[in-house]
Scaffold this motif. Structure first.
Motif, PDB file in Angstrom:
ATOM      1  N   UNK A 142       0.781  -1.233   0.000  1.00 46.90           N
ATOM      2  CA  UNK A 142       0.000   0.000   0.000  1.00 46.90           C
ATOM      3  C   UNK A 142       0.805   1.271   0.000  1.00 46.90           C
ATOM      4  N   UNK A 143       2.140   1.161  -0.037  1.00 44.69           N
ATOM      5  CA  UNK A 143       2.984   2.356  -0.031  1.00 44.69           C
ATOM      6  C   UNK A 143       4.293   2.043  -0.749  1.00 44.69           C
ATOM      7  N   UNK A 144       5.061   3.088  -1.032  1.00 45.60           N
ATOM      8  CA  UNK A 144       6.373   2.929  -1.658  1.00 45.60           C
ATOM      9  C   UNK A 144       7.328   3.971  -1.116  1.00 45.60           C
ATOM     10  N   UNK A 145       8.605   3.681  -1.204  1.00 50.58           N
ATOM     11  CA  UNK A 145       9.675   4.642  -0.928  1.00 50.58           C
ATOM     12  C   UNK A 145      10.219   5.092  -2.275  1.00 50.58           C
ATOM     13  N   UNK A 146      10.297   6.401  -2.479  1.00 55.22           N
ATOM     14  CA  UNK A 146      10.770   6.938  -3.755  1.00 55.22           C
ATOM     15  C   UNK A 146      11.991   7.815  -3.513  1.00 55.22           C
ATOM     16  N   UNK A 147      13.060   7.523  -4.231  1.00 60.42           N
ATOM     17  CA  UNK A 147      14.300   8.283  -4.158  1.00 60.42           C
ATOM     18  C   UNK A 147      14.626   8.868  -5.529  1.00 60.42           C
ATOM     19  N   UNK A 148      15.651   9.696  -5.573  1.00 58.66           N
ATOM     20  CA  UNK A 148      16.108  10.202  -6.874  1.00 58.66           C
ATOM     21  C   UNK A 148      16.966   9.174  -7.595  1.00 58.66           C
ATOM     22  N   UNK A 149      17.983   8.653  -6.897  1.00 59.08           N
ATOM     23  CA  UNK A 149      18.982   7.811  -7.541  1.00 59.08           C
ATOM     24  C   UNK A 149      18.800   6.330  -7.272  1.00 59.08           C
ATOM     25  N   UNK A 150      19.377   5.516  -8.142  1.00 60.72           N
ATOM     26  CA  UNK A 150      19.249   4.072  -8.056  1.00 60.72           C
ATOM     27  C   UNK A 150      19.927   3.522  -6.804  1.00 60.72           C
ATOM     28  N   UNK A 151      21.133   3.992  -6.485  1.00 62.72           N
ATOM     29  CA  UNK A 151      21.811   3.457  -5.304  1.00 62.72           C
ATOM     30  C   UNK A 151      21.054   3.804  -4.024  1.00 62.72           C
ATOM     31  N   UNK A 152      20.318   4.930  -4.015  1.00 61.18           N
ATOM     32  CA  UNK A 152      19.492   5.251  -2.851  1.00 61.18           C
ATOM     33  C   UNK A 152      18.392   4.213  -2.681  1.00 61.18           C
ATOM     34  N   UNK A 153      17.722   3.875  -3.782  1.00 59.86           N
ATOM     35  CA  UNK A 153      16.667   2.863  -3.719  1.00 59.86           C
ATOM     36  C   UNK A 153      17.229   1.519  -3.267  1.00 59.86           C
ATOM     37  N   UNK A 154      18.394   1.156  -3.775  1.00 63.73           N
ATOM     38  CA  UNK A 154      18.990  -0.123  -3.396  1.00 63.73           C
ATOM     39  C   UNK A 154      19.457  -0.105  -1.936  1.00 63.73           C
ATOM     40  N   UNK A 155      19.865   1.052  -1.437  1.00 66.10           N
ATOM     41  CA  UNK A 155      20.236   1.155  -0.027  1.00 66.10           C
ATOM     42  C   UNK A 155      19.033   0.861   0.868  1.00 66.10           C
ATOM     43  N   UNK A 156      17.859   1.340   0.466  1.00 63.52           N
ATOM     44  CA  UNK A 156      16.649   1.028   1.233  1.00 63.52           C
ATOM     45  C   UNK A 156      16.279  -0.447   1.098  1.00 63.52           C
ATOM     46  N   UNK A 157      16.528  -1.025  -0.071  1.00 59.53           N
ATOM     47  CA  UNK A 157      16.307  -2.465  -0.199  1.00 59.53           C
ATOM     48  C   UNK A 157      17.229  -3.231   0.742  1.00 59.53           C
ATOM     49  N   UNK A 159      17.923  -2.396   3.618  1.00 57.11           N
ATOM     50  CA  UNK A 159      17.288  -2.368   4.934  1.00 57.11           C
ATOM     51  C   UNK A 159      16.045  -3.250   4.981  1.00 57.11           C
ATOM     52  N   UNK A 160      15.709  -3.860   3.847  1.00 57.61           N
ATOM     53  CA  UNK A 160      14.564  -4.757   3.816  1.00 57.61           C
ATOM     54  C   UNK A 160      13.343  -4.219   3.108  1.00 57.61           C
ATOM     55  N   UNK A 161      13.445  -3.009   2.516  1.00 52.00           N
ATOM     56  CA  UNK A 161      12.296  -2.388   1.859  1.00 52.00           C
ATOM     57  C   UNK A 161      12.437  -2.529   0.339  1.00 52.00           C
ATOM     58  N   UNK A 162      11.953  -3.654  -0.172  1.00 50.31           N
ATOM     59  CA  UNK A 162      12.064  -3.891  -1.611  1.00 50.31           C
ATOM     60  C   UNK A 162      11.122  -3.018  -2.416  1.00 50.31           C
TER      61      UNK A 162
END
Length: 262
Positions: A142-157, A159-162
Motif C-alpha cells: 500500500x505504499x512505496x519509498x521513492x528516491x532520486x537515484x538508483x543506489x538510494x533505492x537499493x540502499x533502502x532495499x 534495509x529490507x524495503x524492496x
C-alpha cells in the motif's frame, strides 16, 4: 496481436537474452566485482545479486558476436562517437513490472557522470521508474519509498524495503506520478540533499506523502546509510514512519500539499 506488439515481444526476448549472457560472462570473468561494490557502498551483496547487477571492464565486452546486428537497438552504442558506452562500470538492469529488462544504466562512483543511461529501444526514462519489478509488492503493502537515484533505492532495499523505487533524474513526469498515486497509503519521498533535490520535490506530485530529508552533511541517503549509526537509526525509525503513514492516510482520501517532514 498487432505488428507493433509482435515486434516488441521479439525485441524484448532477444534483448533479455543479450543482457543475461552479458551477466553470465561478467560473473565468470569478474567474480569479486559485486562484493567490491557491496563493500564500497555498504549495501548487502545479495541486493545487487537480486537486482542483476554486473560489471563491464571494457566496452568491447558489450559487442557480443551473436547480437552485433542489434547493439544499437539495445542502447549500448553511443550515437555521438559510435562506441560502446560502458567502460569500467557496474551495469544495473532496469525492469518492468513483469521483470522484463527494458534498459540498463552504467554506474561508476569515481566519475563526474556517475550514471550513464542506455538508450534501449522502447525505453522512456521520463515514464519508467527504476525497480518496477517490485511494484506488485508496493501495491500489496500500500505504499512505496521513492528516491532520486538508483543506489538510494537499493540502499533502502538493503534495509529490507524492496518496495523502493528510483525516479532516475529530476524531470517532471505525469505518468510516474499517476502510477505512484495508485498506492492507498501514499509515498515516503526521499530527495537528495542538494539544489536538484529541492527541484525534484516540486515535481513529485503525490496525493499522499511523507517527506524524509537526507541528514545534513550527506548529498543523498545512500551515502548516509554507509555509516553504521545511520543504518541503525533508519532501521529503528522506518517502522514508526510507515505506521504513521498508514494511520494518516487510512481513509484513502487525497491530501494535496500535505507532506510531513520527519
Amino acid at each position: 496481436m498487432t505488428t507493433y506488439e509482435q515486434n516488441y515481444e521479439k525485441f524484448q526476448s532477444r534483448f533479455n537474452n543479450y543482457i543475461k549472457e552479458l551477466q553470465a560472462r561478467s560473473y565468470d570473468k569478474y567474480p569479486d566485482k559485486l562484493k567490491e561494490l557491496s563493500e564500497l557502498r555498504k549495501i548487502p551483496v545479495e541486493v545487487f545479486e537480486d537486482a542483476g547487477v554486473f560489471f563491464i571492464e571494457h566496452g568491447m565486452e558489450l559487442l557480443h558476436p551473436s547480437y552485433l546486428d542489434a547493439v544499437e537497438d539495445f542502447g549500448v552504442i553511443s550515437p555521438a562517437n559510435n562506441m560502446p558506452i560502458y567502460n569500467g562500470r557496474w551495469v544495473f538492469p532496469i525492469k518492468d513490472m513483469k521483470g522484463n529488462i527494458i534498459n540498463h544504466v552504467g554506474y561508476r562512483p569515481d566519475m563526474n557522470e556517475r550514471y550513464v543511461y542506455g538508450t534501449a529501444k522502447y525505453y522512456s526514462r521520463l515514464n519508467d521508474l527504476y525497480g518496477m519489478e517490485y511494484f506488485p509488492l508496493a501495491i500489496q503493502e500500500g505504499y512505496a519509498i521513492v528516491t532520486e537515484g538508483i543506489t538510494d533505492a537499493l540502499a533502502f532495499r538493503g534495509l529490507g524495503y524492496k518496495n523502493s523505487f528510483a525516479w532516475c533524474g529530476v524531470r517532471e513526469s505525469k505518468y510516474k506520478n499517476l502510477i505512484l498515486n495508485r498506492l492507498p497509503y501514499g509515498i515516503i519521498k526521499v530527495p537528495d540533499n542538494d539544489e536538484a533535490g529541492q527541484r525534484t520535490i516540486k515535481r513529485w506530485d503525490f496525493n499522499r506523502s511523507f517527506l524524509i530529508r537526507t541528514p545534513n552533511g550527506f548529498k543523498d541517503t545512500a551515502k548516509a546509510l554507509e555509516y553504521d549509526e545511520w543504518r541503525e537509526h533508519y532501521r529503528q525509525c522506518f517502522p514508526l514512519i510507515i505506521n504513521e503513514l498508514k494511520r494518516t492516510y487510512s481513509d484513502g482520501l487525497v491530501y494535496k500539499d500535505y507532506p510531513v517532514a520527519l
